[in-house]
Motif scaffolding. Structure first.
Motif, PDB file in Angstrom:
ATOM      1  N   GLN A 184     -16.617  35.296  26.507  1.00 18.45           N
ATOM      2  CA  GLN A 184     -16.779  34.785  25.165  1.00 18.45           C
ATOM      3  C   GLN A 184     -16.948  35.918  24.176  1.00 18.45           C
ATOM      4  O   GLN A 184     -16.376  35.939  23.104  1.00 18.45           O
ATOM      5  N   ARG A 185     -17.786  36.878  24.580  1.00 20.14           N
ATOM      6  CA  ARG A 185     -18.068  37.943  23.622  1.00 20.14           C
ATOM      7  C   ARG A 185     -16.832  38.769  23.342  1.00 20.14           C
ATOM      8  O   ARG A 185     -16.572  39.151  22.207  1.00 20.14           O
ATOM      9  N   LEU A 186     -16.083  39.034  24.387  1.00 19.71           N
ATOM     10  CA  LEU A 186     -14.878  39.826  24.189  1.00 19.71           C
ATOM     11  C   LEU A 186     -13.920  39.096  23.260  1.00 19.71           C
ATOM     12  O   LEU A 186     -13.382  39.682  22.324  1.00 19.71           O
ATOM     13  N   ILE A 187     -13.756  37.807  23.554  1.00 18.49           N
ATOM     14  CA  ILE A 187     -12.819  37.054  22.727  1.00 18.49           C
ATOM     15  C   ILE A 187     -13.301  37.017  21.296  1.00 18.49           C
ATOM     16  O   ILE A 187     -12.548  37.206  20.346  1.00 18.49           O
ATOM     17  N   MET A 188     -14.618  36.849  21.157  1.00 20.27           N
ATOM     18  CA  MET A 188     -15.171  36.773  19.816  1.00 20.27           C
ATOM     19  C   MET A 188     -14.949  38.084  19.077  1.00 20.27           C
ATOM     20  O   MET A 188     -14.477  38.095  17.933  1.00 20.27           O
ATOM     21  N   ALA A 189     -15.260  39.163  19.739  1.00 18.39           N
ATOM     22  CA  ALA A 189     -15.099  40.460  19.096  1.00 18.39           C
ATOM     23  C   ALA A 189     -13.636  40.689  18.742  1.00 18.39           C
ATOM     24  O   ALA A 189     -13.311  41.131  17.643  1.00 18.39           O
ATOM     25  N   GLY A 190     -12.779  40.334  19.712  1.00  9.39           N
ATOM     26  CA  GLY A 190     -11.356  40.509  19.443  1.00  9.39           C
ATOM     27  C   GLY A 190     -10.916  39.693  18.248  1.00  9.39           C
ATOM     28  O   GLY A 190     -10.170  40.166  17.387  1.00  9.39           O
ATOM     29  N   THR A 191     -11.404  38.466  18.174  1.00 12.32           N
ATOM     30  CA  THR A 191     -11.021  37.617  17.065  1.00 12.32           C
ATOM     31  C   THR A 191     -11.485  38.210  15.745  1.00 12.32           C
ATOM     32  O   THR A 191     -10.741  38.244  14.760  1.00 12.32           O
ATOM     33  N   VAL A 192     -12.721  38.681  15.747  1.00  7.45           N
ATOM     34  CA  VAL A 192     -13.251  39.249  14.509  1.00  7.45           C
ATOM     35  C   VAL A 192     -12.418  40.444  14.078  1.00  7.45           C
ATOM     36  O   VAL A 192     -12.017  40.575  12.916  1.00  7.45           O
ATOM     37  N   VAL A 193     -12.102  41.300  15.040  1.00  3.34           N
ATOM     38  CA  VAL A 193     -11.308  42.473  14.699  1.00  3.34           C
ATOM     39  C   VAL A 193      -9.946  42.053  14.185  1.00  3.34           C
ATOM     40  O   VAL A 193      -9.434  42.575  13.191  1.00  3.34           O
ATOM     41  N   TRP A 194      -9.401  41.069  14.864  1.00  4.65           N
ATOM     42  CA  TRP A 194      -8.071  40.620  14.504  1.00  4.65           C
ATOM     43  C   TRP A 194      -8.054  40.063  13.085  1.00  4.65           C
ATOM     44  O   TRP A 194      -7.220  40.403  12.255  1.00  4.65           O
ATOM     45  N   ILE A 195      -9.058  39.210  12.820  1.00  4.50           N
ATOM     46  CA  ILE A 195      -9.129  38.634  11.494  1.00  4.50           C
ATOM     47  C   ILE A 195      -9.307  39.728  10.456  1.00  4.50           C
ATOM     48  O   ILE A 195      -8.683  39.734   9.388  1.00  4.50           O
ATOM     49  N   GLY A 196     -10.151  40.697  10.819  1.00  2.00           N
ATOM     50  CA  GLY A 196     -10.351  41.809   9.899  1.00  2.00           C
ATOM     51  C   GLY A 196      -9.055  42.519   9.602  1.00  2.00           C
ATOM     52  O   GLY A 196      -8.732  42.802   8.446  1.00  2.00           O
ATOM     53  N   ILE A 197      -8.290  42.782  10.645  1.00  2.91           N
ATOM     54  CA  ILE A 197      -7.021  43.476  10.443  1.00  2.91           C
ATOM     55  C   ILE A 197      -6.104  42.645   9.579  1.00  2.91           C
ATOM     56  O   ILE A 197      -5.472  43.129   8.645  1.00  2.91           O
ATOM     57  N   LEU A 198      -6.091  41.349   9.877  1.00  2.00           N
ATOM     58  CA  LEU A 198      -5.221  40.474   9.106  1.00  2.00           C
ATOM     59  C   LEU A 198      -5.594  40.516   7.636  1.00  2.00           C
ATOM     60  O   LEU A 198      -4.746  40.692   6.763  1.00  2.00           O
ATOM     61  N   VAL A 199      -6.892  40.360   7.393  1.00  2.00           N
ATOM     62  CA  VAL A 199      -7.334  40.324   6.011  1.00  2.00           C
ATOM     63  C   VAL A 199      -7.027  41.652   5.333  1.00  2.00           C
ATOM     64  O   VAL A 199      -6.583  41.708   4.186  1.00  2.00           O
ATOM     65  N   TYR A 200      -7.223  42.700   6.089  1.00  2.00           N
ATOM     66  CA  TYR A 200      -7.055  44.010   5.463  1.00  2.00           C
ATOM     67  C   TYR A 200      -5.589  44.303   5.176  1.00  2.00           C
ATOM     68  O   TYR A 200      -5.241  44.835   4.132  1.00  2.00           O
ATOM     69  N   THR A 201      -4.746  43.961   6.121  1.00  2.00           N
ATOM     70  CA  THR A 201      -3.361  44.357   5.945  1.00  2.00           C
ATOM     71  C   THR A 201      -2.540  43.315   5.219  1.00  2.00           C
ATOM     72  O   THR A 201      -1.381  43.549   4.941  1.00  2.00           O
ATOM     73  N   ASP A 202      -3.112  42.188   4.941  1.00  2.00           N
ATOM     74  CA  ASP A 202      -2.364  41.174   4.223  1.00  2.00           C
ATOM     75  C   ASP A 202      -1.933  41.738   2.879  1.00  2.00           C
ATOM     76  O   ASP A 202      -2.728  42.308   2.159  1.00  2.00           O
ATOM     77  N   PRO A 203      -0.692  41.575   2.553  1.00  2.00           N
ATOM     78  CA  PRO A 203      -0.206  42.184   1.320  1.00  2.00           C
ATOM     79  C   PRO A 203      -0.981  41.700   0.104  1.00  2.00           C
ATOM     80  O   PRO A 203      -1.175  42.452  -0.835  1.00  2.00           O
ATOM     81  N   ALA A 204      -1.407  40.449   0.134  1.00  2.00           N
ATOM     82  CA  ALA A 204      -2.135  39.947  -1.022  1.00  2.00           C
ATOM     83  C   ALA A 204      -3.624  39.975  -0.776  1.00  2.00           C
ATOM     84  O   ALA A 204      -4.392  39.348  -1.467  1.00  2.00           O
ATOM     85  N   GLY A 205      -4.029  40.705   0.237  1.00  2.00           N
ATOM     86  CA  GLY A 205      -5.410  40.578   0.665  1.00  2.00           C
ATOM     87  C   GLY A 205      -6.307  41.717   0.230  1.00  2.00           C
ATOM     88  O   GLY A 205      -6.192  42.261  -0.867  1.00  2.00           O
ATOM     89  N   LEU A 206      -7.137  42.048   1.135  1.00  2.66           N
ATOM     90  CA  LEU A 206      -8.241  42.947   0.835  1.00  2.66           C
ATOM     91  C   LEU A 206      -7.759  44.319   0.407  1.00  2.66           C
ATOM     92  O   LEU A 206      -8.317  44.929  -0.499  1.00  2.66           O
ATOM     93  N   ARG A 207      -6.704  44.775   1.080  1.00  2.31           N
ATOM     94  CA  ARG A 207      -6.339  46.167   0.838  1.00  2.31           C
ATOM     95  C   ARG A 207      -5.909  46.354  -0.609  1.00  2.31           C
ATOM     96  O   ARG A 207      -6.317  47.284  -1.283  1.00  2.31           O
TER      97      ARG A 207
END
Lengths: 199, 1282
Positions: B517-540
């Motif tokens: 669970q923890r691994l999946i959770m951490a992976g999900t968080v990282v993934w979401i972070g990457i998504l949010v960060y690299t989204d063209p209209a997003g955080l970056r």
């Protein structure tokens, strides 16, 4: 198992020597290299291939010699025998190399004197044994002699030699290197058999 | 010398006071320290952030001249100009920005026509530029004279040799792809392939060749089959060495004239100077990383030594925080006082940490931890501090000295380093003293609290099973144990890995750690972070905009954050902003929103006519180079071995060039293959779709490329996640038993009621029908066995001898009271009534004044007296006379006075208050009977001369069991021992009796001291009796055959008794006192054990004594407990363990008399103690059984027992432990704490806890359920285990 232990120790020491040689060599040459990432990989290994193995072998020999001499003299080294101290010692040794490579000194004498003081400080902080001092000085002397010989025969050369054919800070580096590797060797020597007791 | 000592004392005193202060006011001190740290770090805000991003500075175009080389700030105030703005730049860069489109768009044009002919115009432009010559009064000046002449490319760039200019002007255009040869271009069937042949396959942040030659980010170039704007942009990049205003002006004017841009609103007003910092290459990175690795190893090895504290990680964190914040404080302070750091902070940081070190922190921790645990926290901290004060001060002085020496090397860098180190050392000391000490005190206090609350590990407190289990037991009085025995496994090695199958263990491990669970959770968080960060209209984008807006704060000296998108933030102050319209803050997407408002949205290959894209010039075009990678220029120059590190370049305003092409021109430029094979306009993706799918929009543009890759990665990740879940599901199905985790599964009976561990695993239970030995009327008090025989003694004074193999009752030695004809039945009634009375009137019957918790008493376990030698028996016996017959051992906290009073009363006023109770009557009668010689059995008087100790109860006539009995009932039985066939009985009256177990006859007795025998040891014909008054009597037992002369050194105490198996009845047994230690202890002896030729006594006077058995010589007096000794263990290996009322267990070395270890084991008394070769097992009044590692004294785990069964435990073998519970016994694997098996002893025993467990040699165990004994053979499953 004693032989096994010995082999294990010398392997560890050898790899430590190789890694230190690579890293410190990089420190020495890095000032000229700034921008070309592809080239740098090449320059890591651009120095002669025999340097890291030689350093590794020397490290193994020195690291085995220190505890051996300790036991022959009958005065086991007790001062700060723990891995944290050994790590500190390695860090200071790398720092000395760093300083020798990167700092701008007014002249070579100043550089050499500073490094000598630093090396003695290293010995006093982490070793404080007469055998360590003696062995370190012997190693420094021998290694300096060998490098002089090598450079004389044109195997390699230093950019601006100021002590015959080599740089004058080289003995200090050899000395502190000997003390550091000796420190590691002693810790390794006491590490395995002492472990059950310490736990 | 005296000065040193005085100094030392002063320092020690000061540290002591300081420690008291810290431990007294932890919270204010920590707050204060935090404020100090923040205050000292405040100046750090002014420092530039570390980073290698370029810095910009903008000057107006008008009257520009390169800054002078000497850094005299002549014009403007110095703050206007950054420090690096000195001397001429490396190069001036002039970009000629070409936008071209084919208009009007015709429907039979192909997608490739969008860029083919516009690109071909580049060759013409380049030619124009190359041929531009300035002619004025001072003569002519050609491009060759002012441009940057470059030489060879670096040798490693052979593949770029044809693409980049060599030996000439550095002029880049897309035409370089075709070696500036128009013919090649026209002959090239695959333009895009040519352009992208040097694109890296992977994502790359640095500039690619396409970026270099096009001079615009790939996304904007428009060279793509699917572009929707049908407009191509590229730049021709010119690099000048010198700034020649007139030449540049003329070039600009000419180009604008040739290719006018009608609606261009660009204001070519300012020059942007970009300063590049030193690049960190791999060569520098490797040593840096090495030093950091060493640093982390150092920190790891240092903090590993922190031990014996509540929260190891917390303290380690505090230590690291101390060092780090001291460094920050150091830098902050130095900045405050005007010293600007020039060293590379990241490089010297590890060395600073190593120099300052964690040693003091560790020394402090160790010193504080090693203070006595029972002291108050304040005092512990103070003592720990003061004991290490001298060495801390000395170390600090030494380090300061060394650093000061370093300061005099007069090397500026070393001096700066030393300065930082000194300030860092001082602030580190400050933090150690205030911050770390306080944290340590909090930690120690937590530990103490936890200890006081419950001396069991916190896991046990937290476990939800306990509070649930307790009430459950009261509701359902079932034969099962609902309250689950806790196994707390402290050591990671002691996973439950012996009994369980391996697959289950793996699953348990996964379940316990929640790893998946923890691994999946951490992976999900990282993934979401990457998504949010690299989204063209997003955080970056947002961040970029933020940084762009905020950067004027630094006045040009503040380095912008390196933004990976390659967007250079504008860091120049307001003047730069003035060139933008106020409502266009240049977010990345304004290209689509404002830049091309009229662009048709239809695809390029659409067949219908669409409006011509108008070439517009917006403000964003002015500085399109900002959207390039920030490594763009360094990369370009590095190809020619020119470094931009620590230097700057100047970017001239772009020259806009607009090209309009008509369709005819586009058609003319078409390559024959274009129309034929490649891309029919309607379905361009059909043929080469596979090839181009990966980079449909601006292939090679990092942005678009990244987007696509991201989506692919996302899809791949999703698929992988689904597969993973399915796989786990399958694994679960395969690995787990079908009804794993379903306690009430069909086919198993009442699974939920059984004891199970945390994971629902209930050990197998067996219905072993135990051999129940009935015969006692009242609760059994003393048990003894020698493997063959079993002797028990109940409250009523009966002694029964059982065959340990068969369970047959061999002999009964009744209490004298029952010898009368009043039958068993009446006694039974009597007992019942008496029980009722005593139950009902517990409170009222407390004449003795000692009111121990009565509710507990009936349930309290009897002392774990395998040999009945516990001190508590004294009071037990007293209750015979004080209407509390079932009262169990006194609370050990106040045992002594009670002993005295009650015993005294027992002696002085027998019969007090007992007239109501039949039982009393019986006992009184019994007493009378005993006292009256008439009740004695007719003894063979002459044959048995009285024992020297005044009397020997002599065996009566043999062979008549009903009447054998002349019990010396002048005292209840306090202790019992069995060896061979002889029973040694110690009575409260001080009388020692030796009985024949088989015959049930008294062999001899000794009654010379009237102080009750609290404990007995019977070993090799040697009997040692410990008495209530603290004296020890050593007896020796001598046997003679009947034929031998009766003379025994004048010892009359022997009987010519009948034969018995061991001491054959023909032998005369004589018991004679060899030695007396009159005052072995000041207070009653409570524990007595003998082994290995040593005798150990423990007493209520808090001491233990070790005697030699042969000569009863006292070897050692062991002091170390702070309470009365309750139990003692010694075995053949000379290991001595003792437990006391202070809850502590001490291990001693019998050879030297030194204390080996000292553990705080229980809340309340230690009630019993036993050892195996590797463990110490203790039980306490807190109903916990704790298992300790014998060599280190570390608690391995503990087992929560049922209420009242705390002390019932036995060790069957080195790894098999048996404990008692409510109507059952449980077997445990000692090494791992696994519950192996639970054996239920009958259905009707629910109310009866197993109070004592006695392990017999043949691995049968005897447990005591009230008045019954149960003989249980160790289940065969377990026997195989051993």
């Amino acid at each position: 198992s004693w032989h096994h232990h010995l082999v294990q120790r010398s392997l560890v020491l050898f790899s430590v020597g190789v890694v230190l040689a690579l890293v410190l060599n990089l420190l020495q040459i890095q000032r000229n290299v700034t921008l070309f990432p592809d080239e740098v990989i090449a320059t890591i290994f651009s120095s002669a291939w025999w340097v890291p193995p030689c350093c590794g072998t020397a490290a193994a020999v020195v690291g085995l010699l220190y505890p051996c001499i300790d036991s022959h003299l009958g005065e086991p080294h007790k001062f700060k025998r723990e891995w944290a101290s050994v790590m500190r010692c390695i860090a200071v040794f790398v720092g000395i190399n760093h300083a020798s490579a990167k700092l701008d000194f007014a002249n070579n004498v100043q550089l050499s004197l500073t490094l000598a003081a630093l090396s003695l400080g290293l010995w006093w902080t982490f070793d404080r044994s007469r055998s360590g001092l003696g062995l370190g000085i012997t190693i420094a002397f021998l290694a300096t002699l060998i490098t002089q010989f090598l450079v004389y025969n044109g195997v390699y050369q230093y950019t601006s030699p100021d002590f015959l054919y080599i740089r004058s800070w080289l003995p200090c580096i050899f000395f502190s290197g000997g003390v550091t590797v000796g420190n590691i060797g002693r810790q390794l020597a006491m590490g395995a058999p002492e472990k059950p007791h310490s736990d | 010398m005296t000065l040193t000592e005085r100094l030392r004392e002063k320092i020690s005193q000061a540290f002591y006071n300081h420690g008291l202060l810290c431990a007294s006011y932890p919270i204010p001190i920590i707050l204060f320290t935090g404020l100090c740290i923040l205050a000292c770090c405040y100046p750090l805000l002014k420092l530039p952030l570390p980073g290698t991003g370029p810095v910009e500075f903008t000057t107006p175009m008008k009257d520009y001249s390169p800054p002078p080389v000497d850094s005299g700030h002549k014009q403007g105030d110095p703050s206007d100009q950054p420090e690096w703005y000195v001397g001429a730049p490396v190069a001036y860069i002039q970009q000629i920005f070409v936008k071209s489109s084919v208009s009007p768009w015709h429907k039979n044009l192909l997608a490739v026509d969008v860029f083919r002919s516009p690109l071909s115009r580049a060759f013409q432009l380049v030619e124009e530029i190359r041929n531009h010559v300035l002619r004025d009064s001072s003569g002519t000046r050609s491009l060759e004279e002012v441009c940057l002449q470059v030489t060879d490319l670096l040798p490693g760039l052979k593949k770029l040799r044809n693409l980049l200019p060599e030996h000439g002007c550095l002029l880049l255009s897309p035409g370089n792809f075709w070696q500036n040869d128009r013919e090649r271009f026209h002959a090239d069937p695959d333009i895009i392939g040519t352009i992208h042949q040097h694109e890296p396959k992977t994502l790359q942040t640095s500039a690619t060749l396409k970026d270099l030659l096009f001079g615009v980010p790939g996304k904007y170039s428009g060279v793509s089959l699917y572009t929707r704007r049908r407009m191509v942009s590229y730049t021709i990049t010119l690099v000048f060495q010198h700034y020649h205003a007139k030449f540049l002006g003329s070039l600009r004017a000419r180009l604008m004239l040739l290719h006018p841009s009608p609606n261009c609103s660009l204001r070519a007003e300012s020059l942007v100077h970009v300063h590049f910092k030193e690049e960190i290459g791999i060569a520098e990175l490797i040593p840096l990383v090495t030093t950091y690795i060493i640093l982390f190893a150092y920190i790891y090895f240092s903090t590993r030594k922190i031990d014996m504290v509540k929260s190891k990680w917390g303290l380690a964190l505090a230590a690291v925080v101390t060092v780090l914040s001291s460094l920050l404080m150091s830098v902050g302070l130095c900045t405050l006082f005007g010293l600007t750091p020039t060293l590379n902070g990241g490089e010297i940081f590890p060395y600073l940490v190593v120099v300052i070190g964690l040693e003091n922190v560790l020394v402090l921790t160790k010193s504080v931890v090693s203070t006595p645990v029972d002291l108050e926290v304040k005092l512990r901290i103070a003592q720990g501090l003061s004991s290490e004060s001298w060495s801390i001060m000395k170390n600090m002085a030494t380090e300061l000295g060394i650093i000061l020496i370093g300061y005099f090397t007069l090397v500026p860098a070393i001096q700066e380093f030393c300065l930082f180190a000194v300030v860092g050392l001082v602030s580190d000391f400050f933090l150690q003293m205030l911050f770390f000490t306080t944290v340590l005190s909090i930690d120690i206090r937590r530990m103490e609290l936890a200890d006081l609350n419950k001396r069991l590990p916190p896991e046990a407190c937290l476990s939800p099973a306990k509070p649930v289990g307790r009430p459950a037991r009261h509701e359902r009085q079932l034969a099962v144990r609902p309250s689950m025995p806790h196994t707390i496994t402290l050591q990671p090695s002691s996973f439950r890995n012996l009994r369980l199958p391996k697959r289950l263990r793996v699953v348990y491990f996964l379940a316990r750690t929640r790893l998946a669970q923890r691994l999946i959770m951490a992976g999900t968080v990282v993934w979401i972070g990457i998504l949010v960060y690299t989204d063209p209209a997003g955080l970056r984008t947002y961040l970029t905009a933020q940084v762009t807006e905020q950067s004027p704060l630094g006045e040009g000296a503040l380095a912008p954050m390196p933004v990976p998108s390659g967007v250079l933030p504008a860091s120049h102050p307001d003047p730069a902003f003035s060139i933008f319209p106020p409502d266009a803050p240049k977010p990345a997407e304004n290209q689509t929103s404002t830049g091309e408002p009229s662009g048709p949205m239809g695809p390029a290959d659409s067949v219908h006519d669409s409006p011509v894209p108008e070439v517009t010039w917006g403000p964003e075009d002015e500085e399109l180079w900002r959207k390039l990678s920030f490594r763009h220029w360094p990369t370009l120059f590095s190809y020619y071995n020119i470094t931009l590190a620590k230097r700057y370049i100047s970017l001239l305003p772009v020259i806009p060039v607009t090209l309009h092409l008509n369709p005819r021109e586009a058609l003319e430029g078409r390559h024959p293959q274009d129309g034929r094979s490649a891309w029919p306009p309607a379905r361009p993706g059909t043929i080469r779709g596979g090839l181009w799918e990966t980079s449909p929009e601006g292939p090679g543009g990092a942005q678009a490329h990244g987007d696509v890759t991201l989506y692919k990665v996302a899809a791949l990740g999703l698929a992988a996640g689904v597969v993973l879940v399915l796989l786990l599901l399958c694994l679960y199905r395969v690995l787990c038993p079908r009804n794993y985790g379903q306690p009430g599964g069909p086919g198993r009976r009442k699974r939920g009621d059984l004891p199970c561990d945390d994971y629902g695993y209930a050990p197998p239970e067996t219905e072993i029908v135990p051999l129940v030995l009935r015969g006692h009327l009242m609760d059994i008090e003393c048990l003894a066995s020698d493997g063959m025989l079993l002797v028990s003694c109940c409250l009523a004074g009966h002694v029964c001898v059982w065959d340990a193999q068969t369970g047959d009752c061999l002999t009964r030695i009744p209490h004298p009271g029952q010898r009368q004809d009043s039958s068993v039945g009446s006694v039974f009634e009597a007992q019942e009534s008496w029980e009722r009375l005593s139950d009902g009137g517990k409170g009222g019957l407390e004449e003795s004044g000692d009111s121990p918790p009565l509710r507990h008493r009936p349930r309290r376990p009897p002392p774990p007296s395998l040999f009945g030698d516990q001190p508590d028996l004294t009071c037990l016996i007293d209750t015979n006379f004080s209407a509390q017959p079932r009262q169990q051992p006194p609370e050990p906290a106040q045992p002594e006075p009670r002993h005295r009073t009650s015993c005294g009363r027992a002696r002085d006023s027998p019969g007090y208050d007992f007239s109501r109770l039949v039982q009393r009557v019986y006992q009184e009668e019994g007493l009378d009977a005993v006292h009256s010689p008439a009740l004695r059995p007719p003894s063979p008087g002459p044959a048995l001369p009285p024992a020297p100790e005044e009397e020997g109860g002599l065996p009566p006539e043999k062979g008549s069991p009903s009447l054998i009995w002349a019990p010396s009932a002048d005292g209840s039985i306090w202790s019992l021992e069995l060896q061979g066939s002889l029973i040694v009985v110690g009575r409260s009256s001080g009388r020692l009796e030796v009985w024949d177990a088989i015959e049930g006859v008294l062999r001899c007795s000794s009654e010379e001291v009237s102080s009750g025998i609290t404990a007995l040891v019977f070993l090799d014909r040697r009997i040692v009796a410990a008495r209530l008054n603290g004296s020890l009597d050593f007896f020796s037992l001598e046997t003679h055959t009947a034929l031998s002369p009766l003379q025994f050194r004048g010892t009359p105490g022997r009987g010519s008794a009948p034969t018995s198996p061991v001491y054959s009845s023909s032998d005369a047994v004589a018991c004679h006192l060899t030695h007396t230690v009159p005052c072995a202890h000041q207070k009653p002896i409570t524990a007595l054990k003998a082994a290995a030729g040593r005798l150990v006594t423990g007493s209520q006077d808090h001491t233990l004594r070790v005697f030699r058995l042969e000569d009863s010589c006292c070897l050692f007096t062991l002091q170390g407990h702070s309470g009365a000794i309750t139990t003692v263990y010694i075995d053949q290996t000379m290991v001595l363990a003792s437990g006391g009322q202070d809850g502590a267990i001490c291990l001693w070395d019998v050879l030297t008399g030194s204390r080996v270890s000292h553990m705080f084991a229980h809340r309340g008394d230690v009630t019993s103690l036993t050892c195996t070769t590797s463990c110490v097992i203790s039980s306490g009044l807190d109903d916990l059984i704790s298992i300790w590692d014998r060599s280190t004294g570390i608690k391995l785990y503990s087992i929560q027992q049922d209420l009242g069964c705390g002390a019932s435990l036995g060790v069957i073998s080195d790894n098999l432990l048996v404990t008692g519970g409510q109507g059952c016994v449980s077997f445990w694997d000692l090494n791992y704490g696994d519950l192996l098996q639970t054996v239920y002893l009958g259905k009707n025993s629910e109310a009866q806890p197993a109070r004592q467990i006695l392990v017999l040699d043949n691995a049968a165990i005897v447990c005591n359920f009230g008045s019954e004994l149960s003989l249980v053979y160790v289940p065969s499953v377990l026997e195989k285990l051993d």
